[in-house]
Design a protein around this motif. Structure first.
Motif, PDB file in Angstrom:
ATOM      1  N   ASN A   1      39.048 -54.054   1.153  1.00 16.60           N
ATOM      2  CA  ASN A   1      40.410 -53.558   1.303  1.00 16.60           C
ATOM      3  C   ASN A   1      40.870 -53.623   2.755  1.00 16.60           C
ATOM      4  O   ASN A   1      41.802 -52.943   3.152  1.00 16.60           O
ATOM      5  N   ILE A   2      40.210 -54.414   3.618  1.00 16.11           N
ATOM      6  CA  ILE A   2      40.516 -54.433   5.041  1.00 16.11           C
ATOM      7  C   ILE A   2      41.120 -55.778   5.401  1.00 16.11           C
ATOM      8  O   ILE A   2      40.555 -56.833   5.108  1.00 16.11           O
ATOM      9  N   ALA A   3      42.310 -55.722   6.040  1.00 14.90           N
ATOM     10  CA  ALA A   3      42.951 -56.933   6.544  1.00 14.90           C
ATOM     11  C   ALA A   3      42.578 -57.094   8.005  1.00 14.90           C
ATOM     12  O   ALA A   3      42.539 -56.123   8.761  1.00 14.90           O
TER      13      ALA A   3
ATOM     14  N   ILE B   1      43.669 -50.578  14.772  1.00 13.05           N
ATOM     15  CA  ILE B   1      43.472 -50.236  13.363  1.00 13.05           C
ATOM     16  C   ILE B   1      44.735 -49.613  12.802  1.00 13.05           C
ATOM     17  O   ILE B   1      45.443 -48.878  13.481  1.00 13.05           O
ATOM     18  N   LEU B   2      45.043 -49.985  11.566  1.00 12.88           N
ATOM     19  CA  LEU B   2      46.134 -49.385  10.808  1.00 12.88           C
ATOM     20  C   LEU B   2      45.552 -48.830   9.526  1.00 12.88           C
ATOM     21  O   LEU B   2      44.620 -49.409   8.956  1.00 12.88           O
ATOM     22  N   GLU B   3      46.113 -47.739   9.028  1.00  6.17           N
ATOM     23  CA  GLU B   3      45.635 -47.099   7.823  1.00  6.17           C
ATOM     24  C   GLU B   3      46.643 -47.267   6.692  1.00  6.17           C
ATOM     25  O   GLU B   3      47.796 -47.595   6.905  1.00  6.17           O
ATOM     26  N   ASN B   4      46.108 -46.992   5.511  1.00  9.74           N
ATOM     27  CA  ASN B   4      46.932 -46.967   4.281  1.00  9.74           C
ATOM     28  C   ASN B   4      47.718 -48.256   4.045  1.00  9.74           C
ATOM     29  O   ASN B   4      48.943 -48.255   4.080  1.00  9.74           O
ATOM     30  N   PRO B   5      47.180 -49.425   3.769  1.00  9.43           N
ATOM     31  CA  PRO B   5      45.742 -49.642   3.715  1.00  9.43           C
ATOM     32  C   PRO B   5      45.160 -49.939   5.098  1.00  9.43           C
ATOM     33  O   PRO B   5      45.878 -50.187   6.043  1.00  9.43           O
ATOM     34  N   ILE B   6      43.842 -49.979   5.179  1.00 10.44           N
ATOM     35  CA  ILE B   6      43.190 -50.199   6.463  1.00 10.44           C
ATOM     36  C   ILE B   6      43.336 -51.660   6.862  1.00 10.44           C
ATOM     37  O   ILE B   6      43.066 -52.570   6.083  1.00 10.44           O
ATOM     38  N   GLU B   7      43.818 -51.875   8.100  1.00 12.11           N
ATOM     39  CA  GLU B   7      43.918 -53.206   8.680  1.00 12.11           C
ATOM     40  C   GLU B   7      43.286 -53.179  10.064  1.00 12.11           C
ATOM     41  O   GLU B   7      43.490 -52.229  10.823  1.00 12.11           O
ATOM     42  N   LEU B   8      42.503 -54.202  10.337  1.00 16.88           N
ATOM     43  CA  LEU B   8      41.827 -54.307  11.628  1.00 16.88           C
ATOM     44  C   LEU B   8      42.295 -55.576  12.317  1.00 16.88           C
ATOM     45  O   LEU B   8      42.280 -56.651  11.717  1.00 16.88           O
ATOM     46  N   HIS B   9      42.732 -55.447  13.542  1.00 13.63           N
ATOM     47  CA  HIS B   9      43.191 -56.597  14.311  1.00 13.63           C
ATOM     48  C   HIS B   9      42.511 -56.576  15.667  1.00 13.63           C
ATOM     49  O   HIS B   9      42.589 -55.572  16.395  1.00 13.63           O
ATOM     50  N   GLN B  10      41.808 -57.674  15.987  1.00 14.86           N
ATOM     51  CA  GLN B  10      41.103 -57.760  17.260  1.00 14.86           C
ATOM     52  C   GLN B  10      42.025 -58.418  18.297  1.00 14.86           C
ATOM     53  O   GLN B  10      42.635 -59.452  18.057  1.00 14.86           O
ATOM     54  N   ILE B  11      42.113 -57.761  19.423  1.00  8.21           N
ATOM     55  CA  ILE B  11      42.969 -58.229  20.522  1.00  8.21           C
ATOM     56  C   ILE B  11      42.064 -58.624  21.691  1.00  8.21           C
ATOM     57  O   ILE B  11      41.196 -57.843  22.102  1.00  8.21           O
ATOM     58  N   THR B  12      42.244 -59.818  22.190  1.00  7.73           N
ATOM     59  CA  THR B  12      41.522 -60.290  23.379  1.00  7.73           C
ATOM     60  C   THR B  12      42.551 -60.557  24.468  1.00  7.73           C
ATOM     61  O   THR B  12      43.526 -61.281  24.261  1.00  7.73           O
ATOM     62  N   VAL B  13      42.332 -59.927  25.606  1.00  6.44           N
ATOM     63  CA  VAL B  13      43.237 -60.086  26.752  1.00  6.44           C
ATOM     64  C   VAL B  13      42.468 -60.792  27.864  1.00  6.44           C
ATOM     65  O   VAL B  13      41.446 -60.287  28.338  1.00  6.44           O
ATOM     66  N   GLU B  14      42.939 -61.983  28.219  1.00  3.54           N
ATOM     67  CA  GLU B  14      42.326 -62.731  29.313  1.00  3.54           C
ATOM     68  C   GLU B  14      43.063 -62.411  30.607  1.00  3.54           C
ATOM     69  O   GLU B  14      44.293 -62.441  30.674  1.00  3.54           O
TER      70      GLU B  14
ATOM     71  N   ASN C   1      32.257 -48.640  13.325  1.00  2.11           N
ATOM     72  CA  ASN C   1      31.944 -49.831  14.114  1.00  2.11           C
ATOM     73  C   ASN C   1      30.695 -49.524  14.932  1.00  2.11           C
ATOM     74  O   ASN C   1      30.596 -48.464  15.554  1.00  2.11           O
ATOM     75  N   VAL C   2      29.740 -50.449  14.917  1.00  2.62           N
ATOM     76  CA  VAL C   2      28.471 -50.259  15.629  1.00  2.62           C
ATOM     77  C   VAL C   2      28.264 -51.441  16.559  1.00  2.62           C
ATOM     78  O   VAL C   2      28.385 -52.600  16.143  1.00  2.62           O
ATOM     79  N   LYS C   3      27.965 -51.155  17.836  1.00  2.00           N
ATOM     80  CA  LYS C   3      27.706 -52.186  18.827  1.00  2.00           C
ATOM     81  C   LYS C   3      26.434 -51.871  19.587  1.00  2.00           C
ATOM     82  O   LYS C   3      26.100 -50.704  19.799  1.00  2.00           O
ATOM     83  N   ASP C   4      25.744 -52.954  20.007  1.00  3.47           N
ATOM     84  CA  ASP C   4      24.557 -52.833  20.838  1.00  3.47           C
ATOM     85  C   ASP C   4      24.676 -53.872  21.951  1.00  3.47           C
ATOM     86  O   ASP C   4      24.826 -55.076  21.685  1.00  3.47           O
ATOM     87  N   SER C   5      24.617 -53.415  23.198  1.00  4.36           N
ATOM     88  CA  SER C   5      24.818 -54.314  24.335  1.00  4.36           C
ATOM     89  C   SER C   5      23.638 -55.237  24.581  1.00  4.36           C
ATOM     90  O   SER C   5      23.746 -56.193  25.367  1.00  4.36           O
TER      91      SER C   5
ATOM     92  N   ILE D   1      26.057 -47.318   2.292  1.00  7.66           N
ATOM     93  CA  ILE D   1      26.767 -47.938   3.398  1.00  7.66           C
ATOM     94  C   ILE D   1      26.681 -49.441   3.227  1.00  7.66           C
ATOM     95  O   ILE D   1      25.622 -49.990   2.875  1.00  7.66           O
ATOM     96  N   GLU D   2      27.820 -50.086   3.412  1.00  2.00           N
ATOM     97  CA  GLU D   2      27.901 -51.536   3.245  1.00  2.00           C
ATOM     98  C   GLU D   2      28.507 -52.153   4.491  1.00  2.00           C
ATOM     99  O   GLU D   2      29.356 -51.535   5.162  1.00  2.00           O
ATOM    100  N   SER D   3      28.055 -53.384   4.792  1.00  2.00           N
ATOM    101  CA  SER D   3      28.595 -54.112   5.931  1.00  2.00           C
ATOM    102  C   SER D   3      29.776 -54.948   5.455  1.00  2.00           C
ATOM    103  O   SER D   3      29.641 -55.815   4.594  1.00  2.00           O
ATOM    104  N   SER D   4      30.965 -54.621   5.991  1.00  2.00           N
ATOM    105  CA  SER D   4      32.166 -55.330   5.569  1.00  2.00           C
ATOM    106  C   SER D   4      32.479 -56.505   6.486  1.00  2.00           C
ATOM    107  O   SER D   4      32.899 -57.564   6.046  1.00  2.00           O
ATOM    108  N   LEU D   5      32.284 -56.333   7.790  1.00  2.00           N
ATOM    109  CA  LEU D   5      32.498 -57.377   8.779  1.00  2.00           C
ATOM    110  C   LEU D   5      31.368 -57.286   9.793  1.00  2.00           C
ATOM    111  O   LEU D   5      30.546 -56.364   9.736  1.00  2.00           O
ATOM    112  N   ALA D   6      31.359 -58.243  10.733  1.00  2.00           N
ATOM    113  CA  ALA D   6      30.360 -58.178  11.795  1.00  2.00           C
ATOM    114  C   ALA D   6      30.569 -56.889  12.582  1.00  2.00           C
ATOM    115  O   ALA D   6      31.656 -56.644  13.105  1.00  2.00           O
ATOM    116  N   ASN D   7      29.517 -56.088  12.624  1.00  2.00           N
ATOM    117  CA  ASN D   7      29.505 -54.819  13.350  1.00  2.00           C
ATOM    118  C   ASN D   7      30.370 -53.748  12.702  1.00  2.00           C
ATOM    119  O   ASN D   7      30.561 -52.676  13.294  1.00  2.00           O
TER     120      ASN D   7
END
Length: 827
Positions: A34-36, A118-131, A379-383, A403-409
């Protein structure tokens, strides 16, 4: 679909002119569960002012600004949280803090940071990269502003002298581009390129030195970058000409390679370099030093100037630098130098625990939620890198979650079974993240999940059947007892109301006998109970909760009526009548214990209230009879003698066993005789009395009827007289004649006291034998009337009334005559 946006100019009035800042936006939508998911990449120059626009997130993601507000769009993870800010009302991303590319990335290119929106109802995840694009905000700087060399005049042409390199934190065209040596006749500048792209320079002797001509040379080394405008840094070079030293130190390896673990303690050994000098004496003594060291590397490594041992001097972090390259210099006493390269690879150590970020969490779940409901997104990260950076998440297997893995991390926490708030109202969900290092490192976070109530439990009575007792003749409104039910639900779902079901008890509704308080369950009486009419009440009580779909349960209530002694015994035999009872005959020859008669009585009460005992009311000393206390049998207790009277009158008291007791009496006539004529002669006198009583009753009833008739007749006469007078007064008024006041014939005017116009007196003389009584009737008294002599009309009217009353057929006179006649008849 990827696209590129080109803009120019600064933002927010910071005075910085950019020659074509390129914005690159890449949006990728993926659907997993259910995640965009979307990805955007922006490029901005460093040193932008706070509040400067980075990009229109809503437009680039193809979202409506209203969706950002309703979805509570926010930045949740990433190292860019401190530099950027999301304005959800406008859908734009702005700079929240000054960004220094050199501080953020050092010499790493390209320089960027990432975060998630992140946006809710429904959950949406958008990754932003700033150079972050570099600007020329730093000039090349030499670590040492002054360099000195002692060179022998016998130095061979082509000898090289390593110079200190300048450090420019900028990158690309803004970084250090070129070195320039001030004009001189002896040295030229030769530039070299390191594998990482950095440059270092050497000063090459192109013309033999002559100490006698020029014992000392002063040169300038200028480092120039390629920015607009161009910036430079300068260092001075002092060359002292020495006598001949014609051999420079030579390293035994061109490149030295070594490995070191991150977090190695200070002083840890890394490698040893070695150089030799063919000269002898002081010209052959070599000292070692590290050259071409960048600013942050100066404090990390150290070299022993005598032995050439390289060791750890500071903190080594694999996550910051995975490899170090440096140059080592060997210098003899004559000033000749030789250089070599040292490459140090950093080995990763599992020194970073996984970091858990809760991106979305529903702290409350209804107990009727179906299995598969999403509770949280984390979200789980390891450096760390490699195996040390591979993370697995787990939850206690005893909990109804997985617990299920939906995306990387990214992981989602999902329910596995239904909930029951009454069994467990809340759960502490501990999520453990463990990496694959050796030894493994782990971190955990706990989510407190509360289960909200659903009306899934009906009220339960503490007993299925209630029994209570109440005494009859109770007062209405008396509290009998209380029923109680409990509901394991909470809040309104546990609020219980009590009421009666409409059941019939003795042809009437139960609600006509009792009532129940809907909030407390207290049962009270509505009326007074009579045990003789109803002995038991059985009805049903319902308990209903306050849920939106209310649930209820029933219990049976039995109320038993306790008898009270409220009824006196009733005599069934012998029957009691208005006259005398018939006599029971006992022969004089009767033996002791002869059964004379039996008194039969009943009591409608129950229990001991209906236990009857019999006794004589006034026993005598020479009692001839006795009564059975339990059976009411009257028997002789001795032989009959001649002294015993023929006529015996007995009074039996029948008494119950209640508290207080109630009783009834019965009178019996007993004749002691051997023949019936003897009994008849003794009881003959009773017959006239009976006839006399019957005649008296008849005459009294007749007198009552006559008096009633006379009263009604008198009332009609009085009303007629009143009407007559009223008509007379109206006649007088209409004829304008003087009105003559009217006074009733029985009363006088205000001047005198009136009485009845006739008075009848009589006296009654009665002997002990009523049948021989005499009555005396005197004559009628005279009329008494006082009138006003000044009113002749009144006198005439009174005389007329007197004449009326003196007539033989006057109603009052007739009434008195009838009463006298009845009195004579009674005599």
């Amino acid at each position: 679909m990827p696209f590129k946006r080109n803009t120019s100019g600064g933002e927010g009035g910071d005075g910085y002119a950019s020659s074509g800042i390129q914005w690159q936006v890449l949006i990728v939508f993926a659907c997993l569960g259910n995640i965009a998911v979307g990805q955007i990449r922006y490029s901005i120059p460093e040193e932008m002012k706070k509040g400067s626009l980075i990009g229109n997130v809503a437009q680039d993601l193809g979202l409506d600004v209203k969706r950002l507000r309703t979805g509570r769009a926010r930045i949740v993870t990433g190292e860019g949280n401190q530099y950027t800010e999301l304005n959800a009302d406008k859908g734009i991303l702005v700079v929240s803090e000054r960004i220094d590319r050199e501080q953020l990335c050092g010499d790493t290119t390209p320089c960027s940071f990432s975060f998630e929106i992140i946006l809710e109802n429904p959950i949406e995840l958008h990754q932003i990269t700033v150079e972050i694009l570099d600007i020329n905000d730093h000039a090349p700087v030499f670590r040492k502003n002054a360099m000195s060399f002692e060179i022998s005049e016998s130095a061979t042409l082509g000898s090289s002298f390593g110079l200190e390199s300048a450090d420019d934190p900028d990158v690309g065209v803004n970084a250090l581009q070129n070195y320039v040596l001030s004009q001189n006749d002896n040295f030229i500048l030769k530039q070299h390129l390191n594998p990482d792209g950095s440059k270092y320079v050497e000063m090459i002797l192109q013309k033999a030195l002559d100490r006698e001509k020029h014992p000392r040379l002063s040169l300038k080394l200028i480092a120039v970058d390629g920015g607009e405008p161009q910036k430079s840094g300068t260092a001075s070079i002092d060359v002292t000409i020495l006598d001949a030293n014609d051999n420079a130190p030579i390293f035994n390896q061109t490149i030295y390679r070594a490995n070191v673990k991150e977090n190695a303690p200070k002083g840890s050994y890394i490698a040893t370099v070695n150089a030799s000098d063919a000269d002898s004496g002081s010209n052959g003594i070599i000292s070692y030093s590290l050259s071409n060291m960048k600013g942050h590397l100066v404090n990390i490594f150290n070299i022993d100037g005598t032995t050439g041992v390289i060791s750890v001097a500071g903190n080594i972090d694999f996550e910051k630098d995975k490899r170090y390259e440096m140059r080592v210099q060997a210098k003899d006493q004559g000033g000749l130098t030789g250089t070599s390269k040292v490459i140090i690879d950093v080995l990763d150590v599992n020194d970073n625990v996984p970091v858990i970020n809760v991106m979305s969490f529903s702290s409350t779940v209804t107990e009727d939620s179906p299995p598969g409901t999403t509770i949280a997104v984390i979200n789980v990260k390891d450096s760390d890198s490699g195996q040390n950076g591979q993370v697995t998440c787990s939850i206690d297997k005893l909990l109804p979650f997985r617990i299920e893995s939906s995306l990387a991390n990214y992981y989602t926490v999902i329910t596995e079974s239904a909930f029951d708030r009454e069994v467990l109202p809340e759960y502490n969900i501990t999520i453990t993240a463990t990496d694959s290092g050796s030894p493994a490192l782990s971190s955990l976070t706990t989510l407190c999940l509360k289960v909200s109530d659903v009306n899934d439990n009906a009220p339960v009575f503490d007993r299925a059947t209630y029994s209570a007792y109440v005494a009859e003749n109770n007062s209405p409104g008396t509290s009998i007892f209380r029923v109680k039910a409990i509901d394991p639900d909470s809040g309104q779902n546990a609020r219980i109301s009590y009421f009666l079901t409409e059941t019939r008890v003795s042809e009437a509704l139960a609600s006509s006998y009792i009532s129940i308080d809907p909030s407390t369950g207290v049962i009270t009486t509505m009326r007074s109970f009579d045990y003789e009419q109803i002995k038991q009440l059985s009805f049903t009580v319902s308990a209903q909760d306050g849920g939106s779909l209310p649930l209820s349960s029933n219990a049976t209530v039995n109320i038993f009526i306790n008898d009270q002694n409220d009824n006196a015994p009733q005599i069934l035999y012998p029957l009691q009548t208005g006259g005398s009872n018939l006599a029971e005959i006992v022969p004089r020859s009767a033996d002791v214990g002869y059964l004379v008669t039996k008194v039969v009585a009943v009591d409608v009460d129950s229990g001991q209230n209906a236990w009857l005992t019999y006794r004589f009311q006034k026993p005598t000393d020479r009692a001839l009879f006795e009564v059975g206390m339990q059976n009411g049998e009257i028997r002789t207790i001795r032989q009959i003698t001649d002294k015993d009277a023929v006529k015996q009158k007995l009074t039996v008291v029948v008494e119950d066993n209640g508290q207080p007791s109630r009783s009834a009496t019965v009178n019996l006539n007993v004749a002691v005789a051997d023949s019936f004529p003897e009994v008849l002669s003794e009881f003959t006198e009773l017959t006239p009395d009976k006839e006399y009583n019957d005649n008296l009753t008849f005459y009294l009833v007749l007198a009552l009827a006559v008096v009633s008739f006379l009263f009604v007749t008198s009332l009609v006469v009085i009303i007629s007289v009143k009407i007559y007078r009223w008509r007379q007064s109206n006649t007088y008024y209409q004829s304008n004649l003087p009105v003559i006041p009217y006074y009733p014939p029985q009363y006088g005017d205000t001047g005198g006291a009136g009485t009845l116009h006739r008075v009848y007196n009589y006296e009654l003389y009665k002997t002990t034998d009523s049948r021989k009584s005499d009555y005396k009737f005197p004559g009628c008294g005279q009329n008494v009337m006082i009138v006003d002599p000044s009113a002749p009309g009144t006198i005439r009217r009174a005389e007329n009334e007197k004449n009326i009353l003196d007539e033989p057929d006057s109603p009052l006179e007739v009434g008195y005559v009838l009463i006298l006649w009845l009195s004579v008849k009674m005599k």
